[in-house]
Design a protein around this motif. Structure first.
Motif, mmCIF file in Angstrom:
data_model
loop_
_atom_site.group_PDB
_atom_site.id
_atom_site.type_symbol
_atom_site.label_atom_id
_atom_site.label_comp_id
_atom_site.label_asym_id
_atom_site.label_seq_id
_atom_site.Cartn_x
_atom_site.Cartn_y
_atom_site.Cartn_z
ATOM 1 N N GLU A 90 0.650 -1.471 0.051
ATOM 2 C CA GLU A 90 0.255 0.202 -0.327
ATOM 3 C C GLU A 90 1.328 1.163 0.478
ATOM 4 O O GLU A 90 0.813 2.014 -0.236
ATOM 5 C CB GLU A 90 -1.194 -0.109 1.371
ATOM 6 N N LEU A 91 1.909 1.229 0.692
ATOM 7 C CA LEU A 91 3.211 2.335 0.835
ATOM 8 C C LEU A 91 3.651 2.452 -0.175
ATOM 9 O O LEU A 91 3.638 3.835 -1.014
ATOM 10 C CB LEU A 91 4.065 2.284 2.076
ATOM 11 N N GLU A 92 3.372 1.377 -1.545
ATOM 12 C CA GLU A 92 4.542 2.265 -2.469
ATOM 13 C C GLU A 92 3.884 2.322 -3.143
ATOM 14 O O GLU A 92 4.029 3.464 -4.855
ATOM 15 C CB GLU A 92 5.329 0.352 -2.478
ATOM 16 N N LYS A 93 2.781 1.872 -3.228
ATOM 17 C CA LYS A 93 1.583 2.465 -4.548
ATOM 18 C C LYS A 93 1.329 4.037 -4.598
ATOM 19 O O LYS A 93 0.699 4.243 -5.381
ATOM 20 C CB LYS A 93 0.337 1.089 -4.211
ATOM 21 N N LEU A 94 1.018 4.212 -3.110
ATOM 22 C CA LEU A 94 1.356 6.140 -2.667
ATOM 23 C C LEU A 94 2.387 6.897 -3.005
ATOM 24 O O LEU A 94 2.561 7.213 -3.530
ATOM 25 C CB LEU A 94 0.641 6.339 -0.812
ATOM 26 N N MET A 95 3.447 6.397 -3.029
ATOM 27 C CA MET A 95 4.480 6.096 -3.309
ATOM 28 C C MET A 95 4.697 6.756 -5.013
ATOM 29 O O MET A 95 5.414 7.218 -5.709
ATOM 30 C CB MET A 95 6.242 5.970 -2.763
ATOM 31 N N PHE A 97 2.556 6.534 -6.998
ATOM 32 C CA PHE A 97 1.698 7.410 -7.666
ATOM 33 C C PHE A 97 1.991 8.752 -7.159
ATOM 34 O O PHE A 97 1.769 9.624 -7.529
ATOM 35 C CB PHE A 97 0.125 7.710 -7.154
ATOM 36 N N GLY A 98 2.675 9.328 -6.207
ATOM 37 C CA GLY A 98 2.866 10.842 -5.472
ATOM 38 C C GLY A 98 4.450 10.927 -6.575
ATOM 39 O O GLY A 98 3.987 12.425 -6.910
ATOM 40 N N ILE A 99 4.926 10.271 -6.754
ATOM 41 C CA ILE A 99 6.081 10.132 -7.258
ATOM 42 C C ILE A 99 6.193 11.117 -8.994
ATOM 43 O O ILE A 99 6.564 12.297 -9.351
ATOM 44 C CB ILE A 99 6.704 9.063 -7.726
ATOM 45 N N PHE A 100 4.851 10.070 -9.445
ATOM 46 C CA PHE A 100 4.538 10.420 -10.756
ATOM 47 C C PHE A 100 3.908 12.418 -11.505
ATOM 48 O O PHE A 100 4.033 13.126 -11.304
ATOM 49 C CB PHE A 100 3.953 9.787 -11.414
ATOM 50 N N LEU A 101 3.067 12.157 -10.065
ATOM 51 C CA LEU A 101 2.978 13.826 -9.227
ATOM 52 C C LEU A 101 3.721 14.674 -9.707
ATOM 53 O O LEU A 101 3.857 16.376 -10.333
ATOM 54 C CB LEU A 101 2.053 13.768 -8.254
ATOM 55 N N ILE A 290 7.312 11.562 -0.006
ATOM 56 C CA ILE A 290 7.427 11.875 -1.048
ATOM 57 C C ILE A 290 8.278 12.654 -1.763
ATOM 58 O O ILE A 290 9.012 12.693 -2.988
ATOM 59 C CB ILE A 290 5.789 11.664 -1.954
ATOM 60 N N LYS A 291 8.108 13.763 -1.056
ATOM 61 C CA LYS A 291 9.056 14.395 -2.028
ATOM 62 C C LYS A 291 10.766 13.858 -1.570
ATOM 63 O O LYS A 291 11.301 14.457 -2.700
ATOM 64 C CB LYS A 291 8.984 16.269 -1.415
ATOM 65 N N GLU A 292 10.568 13.513 -0.400
ATOM 66 C CA GLU A 292 12.088 13.531 -0.133
ATOM 67 C C GLU A 292 12.422 12.367 -1.738
ATOM 68 O O GLU A 292 13.782 12.379 -1.932
ATOM 69 C CB GLU A 292 12.649 12.991 0.903
ATOM 70 N N ALA A 382 3.028 22.546 -4.663
ATOM 71 C CA ALA A 382 3.941 21.965 -3.506
ATOM 72 C C ALA A 382 3.600 22.947 -1.939
ATOM 73 O O ALA A 382 4.042 22.259 -1.202
ATOM 74 C CB ALA A 382 4.739 23.903 -3.934
ATOM 75 N N ARG A 383 1.680 22.979 -2.242
ATOM 76 C CA ARG A 383 1.626 22.837 -0.804
ATOM 77 C C ARG A 383 1.375 21.965 -0.415
ATOM 78 O O ARG A 383 1.707 21.489 1.018
ATOM 79 C CB ARG A 383 0.011 23.675 -0.532
ATOM 80 N N ARG A 384 0.572 20.977 -0.804
ATOM 81 C CA ARG A 384 0.865 19.208 -0.164
ATOM 82 C C ARG A 384 2.031 18.452 0.037
ATOM 83 O O ARG A 384 2.404 17.597 1.101
ATOM 84 C CB ARG A 384 -0.218 18.422 -1.135
ATOM 85 N N MET A 385 2.967 18.305 -0.944
ATOM 86 C CA MET A 385 4.066 17.753 -0.254
ATOM 87 C C MET A 385 4.783 18.512 -0.049
ATOM 88 O O MET A 385 6.434 18.328 0.341
ATOM 89 C CB MET A 385 4.146 16.769 -1.708
ATOM 90 N N GLY A 386 5.575 19.642 0.216
ATOM 91 C CA GLY A 386 6.342 20.638 0.576
ATOM 92 C C GLY A 386 7.388 20.535 -1.009
ATOM 93 O O GLY A 386 8.438 20.856 -0.519
ATOM 94 N N PHE A 387 6.974 19.608 -1.951
ATOM 95 C CA PHE A 387 7.919 20.193 -3.280
ATOM 96 C C PHE A 387 7.609 21.659 -4.447
ATOM 97 O O PHE A 387 6.814 21.343 -4.407
ATOM 98 C CB PHE A 387 7.358 18.868 -4.441
#
Length: 550
Positions: A90-95, A97-101, A290-292, A382-387
């Protein structure tokens, strides 16, 4: 004295054997004292003189216990094990998706932002031909695009005054322990810059686009612009020092610095696992991870480019760097899995919460594509992930232009083809992400929230009027309205319309109940499930400095 101690020992042994025999015999129906038959036969009450070591050993070998008498406890422990086994997936599915965002927001700077700046400048130059039909020379989005482009160009030319080679040799001359301390300080500084940087950029955008009829309560656009340029430049230098330190670790002979830097990731487990986390705090940590991870991928790309340049683009040297790159990525993944697995275990959080986080990120993407969207998608990420993609983009452009020399017509043709390839990748990534996001929003049953208008209220004064929900039209289904809303282009608003401000209830937390409150919340589990999603959507921005959510 010896006789008394022996008698007391015999009495204690007899009592213990009686208890053991009671436990080993099956119980009968009824209970003593209530009309039932006693569950313990008379032969279990053995006299004291028959006690022996053999009888003690026999009782130890034949005694039994029944786990079904505490079924709830052991079922909960088993569910915890299953939750820890589900966390990596579940974590890698979120990661993933977030990395492609983050990739979508990062590619936007190189592909669509230059085209949007060109269109805005073209409108500004051809404005006398059309006449002043509107009171605005440019739309607010076009003003923000021009500001982003100008900041990017200015910071790129400022980065030419920073000598990468001198910085590399200066860092390489330091001791291993000093470099380890420097790298930790850079990580903390990067989080502080990311937390405050988006506020600086948002202040610039709002100062440049706010209606002029309002009373001016700011210092002006030019000071905000210089603050934004200074921030992007300093943040780009900070990321360059991080990349240089990582490059020194890769090129060290004994790899001791690289090992110490990787072990620093495991120290992160100690600092986060044993703290109390709520659902929204875990969401904050997930976005930060995700950002890191995406930032580390870009830093590894920069390190590979610099090393390949030093070895005249010899492909054999790439295979020398490949094991170290895989080792860094594997350590990041392992640390994230262990950290999230134990955080969810200690705070009684299920693995299904990551699907809620993914649906919340998908909701941000879908809502930013609507015609009444109030912010750009890159700013939402940027607001959600700090990226914040601007400093990283400035550094990457600086490294690529200094590493690759473009000479001749064929080289320029390759650059143009590469640019069109990036545009194709950006469009393909955006289409796939938009489709997946619509699917996640539909699975989470959050389609109706897309059609709710953002509440308009003055800062510090929440609106007391009930907000009417804008429902989809009766002739179209919900899925068709969802597709139509994210594909429609934003209409130009009139000047007299006050922009809508979104108020976020940042003070609402998903607390984990204790004691009697936990029993009450278990009865209303369905209501808690719905309210958790609402709280995640109402949180406007998650800071990545500590556990406080603004």
């Amino acid at each position: 004295m010896l006789l008394l101690s022996r008698n007391s020992w015999s009495c204690k042994a007899a009592e213990w054997l009686v208890v053991q025999c009671h436990r080993s015999q099956p119980r009968c129906c009824g209970s003593p004292g209530k009309g039932g038959v006693s569950s313990f036969p008379e032969r279990t009450l053995a006299p004291v003189h028959k006690l022996s070591l053999l009888r003690f050993l026999s009782a130890e070998l034949t005694r039994g216990y029944f786990l079904e008498h505490n079924e709830a406890k052991y079922t909960e422990r088993r569910e915890r094990v299953y939750t820890c086994m589900r966390i990596p997936r579940e974590l890698e599915k979120l990661m993933f998706f977030g990395i492609f965002l983050c990739l979508d927001a990062f590619l936007y700077v190189f592909t669509l932002l230059p085209l949007r700046v060109f269109l805005a400048l073209f409108r500004l130059l051809t404005l006398p031909c059309y006449g002043l039909r509107d009171r605005r020379l440019l739309q607010p989005a076009q003003v923000c695009d021009i500001l982003k482009g100008v900041i990017l160009v200015i910071c790129y030319f400022m980065m030419h005054y920073v000598d990468y080679s001198m910085m590399y040799h200066l860092i390489r001359g330091q001791s291993v322990i000093k470099l380890y301390i420097i790298y930790n300080m850079l990580e903390v500084a990067d989080r502080l810059f990311s937390s405050f940087g988006q506020d600086i950029l948002d202040a610039l955008y709002w100062t440049a686009t706010e209606p002029k009829e309002r009373k001016r309560a700011h210092i002006g656009v030019i000071p905000h612009f210089f603050m934004a340029v200074l921030y992007v430049f300093l943040h780009a230098i900070l990321i360059m020092v991080q990349a240089t330190t990582l490059n020194v670790a890769f090129n060290s002979h004994n790899k001791s610095l690289l090992t110490i830097m990787m072990s620093n990731n495991f120290v992160e487990i100690k600092g986060s696992v044993f703290k109390k986390f709520e659902k929204n705090n875990l969401f904050q940590m997930s976005n930060s991870d995700i950002k890191e991870r995406f930032t580390n991928y870009v830093l590894l790309l920069i390190v590979c480019l610099r090393n390949m340049e030093q070895f005249s683009w010899n492909p054999d040297h790439l295979w020398v760097l490949f094991p170290d790159v895989c080792m860094v990525i594997a350590s990041e993944i392992a640390v994230d899995i262990v950290k999230h697995a134990f955080i969810t275990k200690f705070n009684d959080i299920t693995a299904d919460v990551y699907s809620e986080y993914r649906a919340s990120l998908a909701f941000d993407l879908v809502s930013s594509r609507q015609k009444n969207a109030y912010t750009d998608y890159s700013d939402s990420v940027a607001r959600r992930m700090g990226f914040i993609p601007l400093p990283l983009a400035v550094l990457l452009i600086r490294v690529v232009t200094s590493s690759i020399k473009v000479q001749g017509i064929l080289s320029y043709a390759c650059v143009i083809l590469f640019y069109f390839g990036l545009i194709s990748l950006k469009i393909l990534n955006s289409i796939v992400l938009l489709g997946k996001s619509c699917q996640y929003v539909k699975e989470a049953k959050m389609e109706d929230k897309l059609f709710d208008p953002p509440p308009a209220s003055a800062p510090g004064k929440p609106s007391s009027k009930p907000h009417n929900k804008c429902r989809p039209s009766q002739g179209l289904s919900t899925e068709e309205n969802l597709s139509a809303s994210v594909t429609s282009q934003p209409a130009h608003q009139k000047e007299n319309v006050i922009p809508l401000l979104v108020t976020s209830s940042s003070d609402q937390f998903l607390t984990t109940p204790d004691g009697d409150e936990k029993d009450v919340m278990q009865e209303n589990s369905e209501l808690k499930h719905r309210s958790s999603k609402k709280d995640l959507l109402e949180i406007d921005r998650f800071t990545i400095c500590g556990n406080r959510i603004d």
